[in-house]
Design a protein around this motif. Sequence first.
Motif, PDB file in Angstrom:
ATOM      1  N   GLY A  47       0.831  -1.354   0.047  1.00 45.17           N
ATOM      2  CA  GLY A  47       0.061  -0.078   0.226  1.00 45.17           C
ATOM      3  C   GLY A  47       0.955   1.293  -0.006  1.00 45.17           C
ATOM      4  O   GLY A  47       2.182   1.199   0.250  1.00 45.17           O
ATOM      5  N   ILE A  65       5.180  -4.187  -5.444  1.00 45.80           N
ATOM      6  CA  ILE A  65       4.556  -5.340  -5.668  1.00 45.80           C
ATOM      7  C   ILE A  65       5.512  -6.045  -6.110  1.00 45.80           C
ATOM      8  O   ILE A  65       4.785  -7.533  -5.891  1.00 45.80           O
ATOM      9  N   VAL A 121      -3.417  -6.127   0.197  1.00 44.36           N
ATOM     10  CA  VAL A 121      -3.554  -5.156  -0.573  1.00 44.36           C
ATOM     11  C   VAL A 121      -4.577  -4.183   0.579  1.00 44.36           C
ATOM     12  O   VAL A 121      -5.127  -3.442   0.609  1.00 44.36           O
ATOM     13  N   ALA A 166      -2.703  -7.173  -8.044  1.00 47.44           N
ATOM     14  CA  ALA A 166      -2.621  -6.225  -7.184  1.00 47.44           C
ATOM     15  C   ALA A 166      -2.100  -5.133  -7.667  1.00 47.44           C
ATOM     16  O   ALA A 166      -3.234  -3.512  -6.694  1.00 47.44           O
ATOM     17  N   ARG A 167      -2.054  -4.457  -8.240  1.00 42.94           N
ATOM     18  CA  ARG A 167      -1.614  -3.072  -9.051  1.00 42.94           C
ATOM     19  C   ARG A 167      -3.668  -2.692  -9.319  1.00 42.94           C
ATOM     20  O   ARG A 167      -3.421  -1.245  -8.916  1.00 42.94           O
ATOM     21  N   LEU A 186      -5.077  -1.193  -5.981  1.00 41.83           N
ATOM     22  CA  LEU A 186      -4.221   0.341  -5.945  1.00 41.83           C
ATOM     23  C   LEU A 186      -4.459   1.088  -6.396  1.00 41.83           C
ATOM     24  O   LEU A 186      -3.854   2.517  -5.666  1.00 41.83           O
TER      25      LEU A 186
END
Length: 254
Positions: free
Chosen positions: A39, A194, A206, A240-241, A244
Amino acid sequence: MTAGLRVVSLSKSYGDPPVPALDEIDFASPSGSFTAVVGASGSGKSTLLRIIGGLTVASSGQVTMDGLAPDELRRRKAVGWMAQRPALLPWRRVIDNVTLAQSINPRPRTLPDPDQLLSMVGLAEAALAYPGELSGGMQQRAALARTLAIGAPLWLMDEPFSSLDELTRETLADDLLDIWASATPTVVWVTHHIPEAVSLADRLLVFTPRPGRIAGLVEVDLPRPRDATSGAFQSVVREARQLLRGAPRAEVVA
């Protein structure tokens, strides 16, 4: 079920009036698992580690590791901590930094042999060196040996490789995974990076920007060692991106 790390409805605020840093964090990490927390800066990742390690008191919620609260974990010397800076005592040789960790963290069972630990992290020939004589990567290896020295079942690791160059970072991460696979501690690893998280962890938590909440959980169901160039690896990075997106700071490395 009490085995492993459990975090239930955890919140933390600072100041008066209170400013929330963490808000209703819930997750479980089985014993021997590797969890990464990713994060933006200020999202409460380090605060989470400090609460788990018993260094900060939560405003509400509960943390247990194998059924034990943070204060009891600290009393039993059951937590190993590794931070961004190695924080080695400059006037003590490398081997003395490791043995000091053992002397101030006595445990009822036999502790690892310091010489063997230095061999494990590739520092056998630097045992009698002072920290100032070592490169940054070697200092972090010494800090890792010090973390291993107390034989703790829980490792809390707060961006320990963030100050290292990319090659040293990758090499040390590979060595860490070998040691983790052998020692099987439960690991919580905080990072902005990441790809590093996907390389190391079983799962990614996340976090949203402050106050930190869990935006999503990303499972990393890939065999180790992991190929960062593979389509499967990049797919996890993208997942994951996406979670975020909207983070307001540029420190998140994707």
